[in-house]
Enzyme design. Structure first.
Site, PDB file in Angstrom:
ATOM      1  N   HIS A   1       0.808  -1.216   0.000  1.00 18.43           N
ATOM      2  CA  HIS A   1       0.000   0.000   0.000  1.00 18.43           C
ATOM      3  C   HIS A   1       0.843   1.269   0.000  1.00 18.43           C
ATOM      4  O   HIS A   1       0.336   2.358   0.197  1.00 18.43           O
ATOM      5  CB  HIS A   1      -0.956   0.011   1.201  1.00 18.43           C
ATOM      6  CG  HIS A   1      -0.295  -0.371   2.500  1.00 18.43           C
ATOM      7  ND1 HIS A   1      -0.779  -1.376   3.284  1.00 18.43           N
ATOM      8  CD2 HIS A   1       0.815   0.083   3.119  1.00 18.43           C
ATOM      9  CE1 HIS A   1      -0.007  -1.513   4.350  1.00 18.43           C
ATOM     10  NE2 HIS A   1       0.963  -0.631   4.272  1.00 18.43           N
TER      11      HIS A   1
ATOM     12  N   TYR B   1      17.292   2.101   2.777  1.00 16.66           N
ATOM     13  CA  TYR B   1      17.556   1.495   1.467  1.00 16.66           C
ATOM     14  C   TYR B   1      18.679   2.222   0.734  1.00 16.66           C
ATOM     15  O   TYR B   1      19.075   1.802  -0.349  1.00 16.66           O
ATOM     16  CB  TYR B   1      16.301   1.540   0.589  1.00 16.66           C
ATOM     17  CG  TYR B   1      15.065   0.967   1.235  1.00 16.66           C
ATOM     18  CD1 TYR B   1      15.147  -0.120   2.105  1.00 16.66           C
ATOM     19  CD2 TYR B   1      13.817   1.511   0.986  1.00 16.66           C
ATOM     20  CE1 TYR B   1      14.016  -0.636   2.702  1.00 16.66           C
ATOM     21  CE2 TYR B   1      12.674   0.991   1.570  1.00 16.66           C
ATOM     22  CZ  TYR B   1      12.782  -0.078   2.437  1.00 16.66           C
ATOM     23  OH  TYR B   1      11.657  -0.581   3.023  1.00 16.66           O
TER      24      TYR B   1
END
Length: 488
Positions: free
Chosen positions: A171, A258
């Site tokens: 989502h 990340y």
């Protein structure tokens, strides 16, 4: 319509209830059978009681079954939804705790980085067991909808090695779009159109239109910097927007781990995060949140059960993809969403075998992806770093090759920015030994890992991280909830 939906990991009580009520918002799905399965009989009992309450309160013929026998739950199922967390919070705590000893400070640790890679090693053997059962006992052509992280690794393994029709669902795109619509002053999220593409948790809004008008980089930066809340909570995300020229789907905390640039030193971590909520970069933030949520649910279960007696309101159907995909496949009412699938040319400048997240349309003919997308070069480069780590991680999980696993961790952007090769080798040994009960593919490597650990000279430190908070008690959570209610 009458068909069977199996939910694996149905003991994720809140999420399972959301999926269940979303699906029952489709009028044609009243006669569907839901088969719940989980390792925990306790959790299964709680969620079945809640869903039975929903069925009774709404006068539905829907059937709900619950069993710890997974194959029984999957028998004849047309759709299988997975939301499992292999190893539970115990293993997850090691995903955060052990890397901290080597200076690696994660907010979430469920996608890549040291924690996400080990999470994948635990999940992939189990995902392949799911796929074997689906091939053998589910309905012919059954579709596997994976919600579990690490999304790309799990979906990669299910498609390449499990040989099951699989789509990964998240989502992040929807939440990012809601933010953009808000800062641009849209009256409704439906005024914003967008193309968002990349890989899961590194997806990029490469085309934005508000009521048909294209939104450029400078306008979007100004809108975020003027927002009284997001300008503080999303500092890192806004910095990436300024440098890359496009906005990322992922929260400040997710995105920070990340990349190799923002969490490499404690002073940098505190500079770029916001402590108003875990999702903005707190050390081990999602672990704390998950622990508090579990404790809260266990204590407040009677209130959750009581809330289940309310009528289902189709206007409150969530934007989780699962119910909309099923509706499109079964009724041919077309749905547009963003899906995790094998690339196969969808994104031109990413590898063919990568699991990408990109726009597609669903109808009776299946999920049809919009092909021929080219990412901005900086976005593609960042995605490539993660894809290479994901590929090695999947292959290590399949083969049980601990040396390949160490190379995967070594090539992770944040790990590489913080740790030396010697530290990575020892850290992986330590994590594999600590999580051995969930890593059957590495059973042959555990004795040698223990031997190396007994002789290692690599120094570690006991460190809570740059921005750690303690797990709040039930009393503290109640007090905070009451204060928010009074203020609102």
């Amino acid at each position: 319509m009458s068909f069977k939906i199996a939910i694996i990991g149905a003991g994720s009580v809140g999420f399972t209830k959301k999926l269940f009520t979303d699906i029952l918002c489709v009028p044609e799905f009243r006669d569907v059978e839901f088969a719940l399965t989980d390792l925990s009989e306790h959790n299964l009992g709680m969620i079945k009681a809640i869903l039975d309450k929903v069925v009774e309160a709404n006068g539905l013929p829907t059937r709900v079954t619950a069993t710890t026998d997974r194959r029984r739950a999957l028998e004849g199922a047309r759709y299988i939804i997975s939301c499992v967390r292999v190893g539970g919070l115990g293993a997850y705590a090691d995903d955060i705790r052990i890397p901290l000893k080597y200076g690696i400070d994660q907010c979430v640790g469920d996608t890549i980085c040291a924690g996400g890679i080990l999470y994948g090693q635990r999940n992939i053997p189990v995902i392949l067991d799911f796929c074997k059962d689906i091939r053998e006992v589910a309905a012919t052509g059954a579709k596997f909808l994976n919600y579990a992280n690490p999304m790309a690794m799990n979906t990669w393994a299910a498609i390449e090695y499990g040989k099951v029709d699989t789509v990964g669902l998240c989502h992040g795109v929807q939440h990012g779009a809601e933010q953009i619509a808000e800062v641009l002053g849209a009256k409704s999220r439906h005024e914003l159109d967008y193309v968002c593409s990349g890989i899961n948790h590194q997806t990029w809004f490469i085309d934005l239109r508000l009521n048909g008008r294209r939104i450029g980089k400078d306008e979007l930066i100004a809108a975020f910097e003027a927002h009284p809340v997001y300008s503080q909570q999303e500092k890192l995300r806004i910095d990436v927007l300024k440098r890359f020229g496009v906005y990322s789907t992922e929260s400040n905390g997710h995105l920070s781990e990340y990349l190799p640039w923002y969490r490499k030193r404690p002073d940098e971590i505190t500079r770029w995060i916001d402590m108003s909520d875990w999702i903005h970069g707190e050390t081990g933030g999602y672990l704390r949140y998950s622990t508090e949520t579990r404790n809260w649910f266990e204590t407040e279960y009677p209130q959750f059960l009581e809330a289940a007696s309310k009528p289902i309101d189709p206007e409150k159907r969530s934007n989780e993809h699962a119910s909309h995909i099923l509706e499109a496949l079964e009724t041919n009412r077309v749905y547009r969403g963003h899906f995790n699938v094998r690339n196969n040319g969808v994104i031109i400048n990413l590898p063919q075998d990568a699991i990408i997240e990109s726009p597609g349309f669903v109808d009776r003919f299946g999920i049809n992806m919009a092909a021929g997308i080219t990412l901005p070069e900086a976005c593609a480069a960042t995605c490539m770093s993660s894809i290479n780590v994901q590929r090695m991680s999947v292959h290590a999980a399949i083969s049980g090759d601990i040396d390949l696993l160490k190379l995967a961790v070594l090539h992770d952007p944040l790990v590489g920015a913080v740790s030396t090769p010697e530290e990575v080798w020892q850290m992986v040994d330590e994590m594999v030994v600590a999580q051995a009960q969930w890593l059957p593919q590495y059973a042959h490597a555990i004795p040698a890992a223990k031997e190396r650990l007994s002789k290692s000279a690599v120094k570690t430190r006991e460190w809570a991280g740059a921005a750690r908070r303690n797990v709040r008690s039930i009393e503290e959570l109640r007090a905070e909830k009451a204060a928010l209610k009074q203020a609102g």
